[in-house]
Write a protein that holds these residues in place. Structure first.
Motif, PDB file in Angstrom:
ATOM      1  N   ASP A 127       0.794  -1.211   0.000  1.00 47.45           N
ATOM      2  CA  ASP A 127       0.000   0.000   0.000  1.00 47.45           C
ATOM      3  C   ASP A 127       0.834   1.272   0.000  1.00 47.45           C
ATOM      4  OD1 ASP A 127       0.933  -0.485   2.525  1.00 47.45           O
ATOM      5  OD2 ASP A 127      -0.976  -0.148   3.533  1.00 47.45           O
ATOM      6  N   ASP A 128       1.973   1.283   0.660  1.00 45.68           N
ATOM      7  CA  ASP A 128       2.767   2.500   0.742  1.00 45.68           C
ATOM      8  C   ASP A 128       3.887   2.538  -0.295  1.00 45.68           C
ATOM      9  OD1 ASP A 128       1.250   3.358   2.843  1.00 45.68           O
ATOM     10  OD2 ASP A 128       2.666   2.725   4.384  1.00 45.68           O
ATOM     11  N   ASN A 129       4.586   1.454  -0.450  1.00 43.81           N
ATOM     12  CA  ASN A 129       5.766   1.438  -1.302  1.00 43.81           C
ATOM     13  C   ASN A 129       5.779   0.143  -2.088  1.00 43.81           C
ATOM     14  OD1 ASN A 129       8.248   1.594  -2.490  1.00 43.81           O
ATOM     15  ND2 ASN A 129       9.407   1.723  -0.592  1.00 43.81           N
ATOM     16  N   PRO A 130       5.434   0.184  -3.367  1.00 44.02           N
ATOM     17  CA  PRO A 130       5.353  -1.047  -4.142  1.00 44.02           C
ATOM     18  C   PRO A 130       6.667  -1.786  -4.256  1.00 44.02           C
ATOM     19  CG  PRO A 130       4.634   0.856  -5.442  1.00 44.02           C
ATOM     20  CD  PRO A 130       5.054   1.350  -4.098  1.00 44.02           C
ATOM     21  N   SER A 131       7.790  -1.141  -3.956  1.00 45.21           N
ATOM     22  CA  SER A 131       9.070  -1.823  -4.090  1.00 45.21           C
ATOM     23  C   SER A 131       9.432  -2.613  -2.834  1.00 45.21           C
ATOM     24  CB  SER A 131      10.174  -0.808  -4.395  1.00 45.21           C
ATOM     25  OG  SER A 131      10.327   0.074  -3.308  1.00 45.21           O
ATOM     26  N   SER A 132       8.638  -2.482  -1.769  1.00 51.25           N
ATOM     27  CA  SER A 132       8.962  -3.184  -0.544  1.00 51.25           C
ATOM     28  C   SER A 132       7.832  -4.110  -0.129  1.00 51.25           C
ATOM     29  CB  SER A 132       9.223  -2.184   0.585  1.00 51.25           C
ATOM     30  OG  SER A 132       9.447  -2.865   1.784  1.00 51.25           O
ATOM     31  N   ASP A 133       8.193  -5.347   0.167  1.00 56.05           N
ATOM     32  CA  ASP A 133       7.216  -6.306   0.655  1.00 56.05           C
ATOM     33  C   ASP A 133       7.435  -6.594   2.131  1.00 56.05           C
ATOM     34  OD1 ASP A 133       5.935  -6.563  -1.775  1.00 56.05           O
ATOM     35  OD2 ASP A 133       7.255  -8.173  -2.431  1.00 56.05           O
ATOM     36  N   LEU A 134       8.274  -5.788   2.793  1.00 58.87           N
ATOM     37  CA  LEU A 134       8.544  -5.971   4.206  1.00 58.87           C
ATOM     38  C   LEU A 134       8.207  -4.702   4.971  1.00 58.87           C
ATOM     39  CD1 LEU A 134      12.017  -7.777   4.128  1.00 58.87           C
ATOM     40  CD2 LEU A 134       9.784  -8.793   4.556  1.00 58.87           C
ATOM     41  N   ASP A 135       7.630  -4.875   6.141  1.00 53.32           N
ATOM     42  CA  ASP A 135       7.382  -3.750   7.039  1.00 53.32           C
ATOM     43  C   ASP A 135       8.336  -3.854   8.218  1.00 53.32           C
ATOM     44  OD1 ASP A 135       5.349  -2.527   5.637  1.00 53.32           O
ATOM     45  OD2 ASP A 135       3.750  -3.444   6.801  1.00 53.32           O
ATOM     46  N   PHE A 136       8.915  -2.720   8.577  1.00 53.74           N
ATOM     47  CA  PHE A 136       9.747  -2.619   9.769  1.00 53.74           C
ATOM     48  C   PHE A 136       8.896  -1.875  10.791  1.00 53.74           C
ATOM     49  CE2 PHE A 136      13.027  -1.559  12.651  1.00 53.74           C
ATOM     50  CZ  PHE A 136      14.129  -2.347  12.365  1.00 53.74           C
ATOM     51  N   ASN A 137       8.366  -2.613  11.748  1.00 56.14           N
ATOM     52  CA  ASN A 137       7.413  -2.067  12.711  1.00 56.14           C
ATOM     53  C   ASN A 137       8.134  -1.589  13.966  1.00 56.14           C
ATOM     54  OD1 ASN A 137       4.986  -3.054  11.159  1.00 56.14           O
ATOM     55  ND2 ASN A 137       6.052  -4.973  11.554  1.00 56.14           N
ATOM     56  N   ILE A 138       7.865  -0.333  14.344  1.00 48.06           N
ATOM     57  CA  ILE A 138       8.459   0.254  15.539  1.00 48.06           C
ATOM     58  C   ILE A 138       7.325   0.808  16.391  1.00 48.06           C
ATOM     59  CG2 ILE A 138       9.925   2.111  16.439  1.00 48.06           C
ATOM     60  CD1 ILE A 138      11.584   1.881  13.871  1.00 48.06           C
ATOM     61  N   THR A 139       7.419   0.558  17.713  1.00 49.85           N
ATOM     62  CA  THR A 139       6.430   1.101  18.638  1.00 49.85           C
ATOM     63  C   THR A 139       7.126   1.636  19.889  1.00 49.85           C
ATOM     64  OG1 THR A 139       4.801  -0.532  17.910  1.00 49.85           O
ATOM     65  CG2 THR A 139       4.333   0.622  19.960  1.00 49.85           C
ATOM     66  N   PHE A 140       6.879   2.903  20.187  1.00 45.35           N
ATOM     67  CA  PHE A 140       7.256   3.522  21.453  1.00 45.35           C
ATOM     68  C   PHE A 140       6.016   4.220  21.982  1.00 45.35           C
ATOM     69  CE2 PHE A 140      11.686   3.444  19.869  1.00 45.35           C
ATOM     70  CZ  PHE A 140      12.365   3.038  21.009  1.00 45.35           C
ATOM     71  N   VAL A 141       5.776   4.128  23.272  1.00 47.01           N
ATOM     72  CA  VAL A 141       4.628   4.803  23.873  1.00 47.01           C
ATOM     73  C   VAL A 141       4.999   6.230  24.268  1.00 47.01           C
ATOM     74  CG1 VAL A 141       2.975   4.750  25.777  1.00 47.01           C
ATOM     75  CG2 VAL A 141       3.638   2.632  24.643  1.00 47.01           C
ATOM     76  N   ASN A 142       6.202   6.421  24.811  1.00 43.10           N
ATOM     77  CA  ASN A 142       6.662   7.745  25.215  1.00 43.10           C
ATOM     78  C   ASN A 142       8.166   7.788  25.190  1.00 43.10           C
ATOM     79  OD1 ASN A 142       7.498   6.390  27.562  1.00 43.10           O
ATOM     80  ND2 ASN A 142       5.640   6.918  28.644  1.00 43.10           N
ATOM     81  N   PRO A 143       8.788   8.939  25.277  1.00 42.61           N
ATOM     82  CA  PRO A 143       8.222  10.286  25.202  1.00 42.61           C
ATOM     83  C   PRO A 143       7.717  10.594  23.790  1.00 42.61           C
ATOM     84  CG  PRO A 143      10.604  10.432  25.163  1.00 42.61           C
ATOM     85  CD  PRO A 143      10.246   8.961  25.354  1.00 42.61           C
ATOM     86  N   ALA A 144       7.163  11.771  23.606  1.00 45.47           N
ATOM     87  CA  ALA A 144       6.479  12.119  22.352  1.00 45.47           C
ATOM     88  C   ALA A 144       7.387  11.992  21.131  1.00 45.47           C
ATOM     89  CB  ALA A 144       5.904  13.532  22.440  1.00 45.47           C
ATOM     90  N   ASN A 145       8.639  12.441  21.228  1.00 47.38           N
ATOM     91  CA  ASN A 145       9.508  12.352  20.049  1.00 47.38           C
ATOM     92  C   ASN A 145       9.808  10.906  19.669  1.00 47.38           C
ATOM     93  OD1 ASN A 145      11.059  12.264  22.412  1.00 47.38           O
ATOM     94  ND2 ASN A 145      12.869  13.103  21.420  1.00 47.38           N
ATOM     95  N   PHE A 146       9.867   9.999  20.652  1.00 50.33           N
ATOM     96  CA  PHE A 146      10.054   8.584  20.338  1.00 50.33           C
ATOM     97  C   PHE A 146       8.758   7.965  19.839  1.00 50.33           C
ATOM     98  CE2 PHE A 146      13.935   9.370  22.485  1.00 50.33           C
ATOM     99  CZ  PHE A 146      14.825   8.404  22.063  1.00 50.33           C
TER     100      PHE A 146
END
Length: 153
Positions: free
Chosen positions: A97-116
């Motif tokens: 859906d975002d980038n047809p050249s990539s079939d992999l998602d690199f998932n990142i999750t931080f709850v806080n602080p806001a910049n993270f």
């Protein structure tokens, strides 16, 4: 008589061409295997050398932080004083859906602080080497493009 030989010959040529168009020798299966990326990122510590959020360079928000992509999908960011814990994963994504050249998602999750917390997303992998991982995300709401680059320490 020549027509009778020519028609089956053309048919065979057409079928060979169709078969070659349907073959899957483009190594697409290797681009959907998250294992090489996981193995790369889980070795050593990394730093953010570029973070651009919808055109705003926010790299300095992460100066001095080292990121560790550990087992159990634990992501740690520390600068020696502050430590923030998040999560990470690399998953196969066949929606493109975002980038047809990539079939992999690199998932990142931080709850806080806001910049993270701003890093929280399912990033598309633009490229990766043993020392650099380049990610991109095209926002669904405002259409802004975010880029994130990790470089190995």
């Amino acid at each position: 008589m020549k027509r009778l030989i020519l028609i089956p010959a053309l048919f065979c040529l057409f079928m060979l061409n169709v078969a070659s168009m349907c073959s899957s020798d483009d190594n697409s299966s290797s681009s959907t295997d998250p294992t090489p990326v996981i193995n790369t990122v889980s070795q050593g510590t990394w730093r953010i050398t570029s973070y651009v959020d919808s055109g705003n360079n926010e790299t300095s928000d992460f100066t001095g932080y080292n990121f560790t992509f550990a087992a159990g999908n634990v992501l740690t960011a520390t600068n020696g004083i502050n430590t923030y814990i998040g999560s990470w994963s690399v998953t196969s994504d066949d929606s493109n859906d975002d980038n047809p050249s990539s079939d992999l998602d690199f998932n990142i999750t931080f709850v806080n602080p806001a910049n993270f917390a701003d890093l929280t997303d399912d990033w598309d992998i633009v490229s990766y080497t043993a020392t650099t991982i380049s990610l991109i995300d095209v926002s669904g709401g405002n259409g802004g493009t975010d880029t994130l680059v990790f470089t190995k320490n």
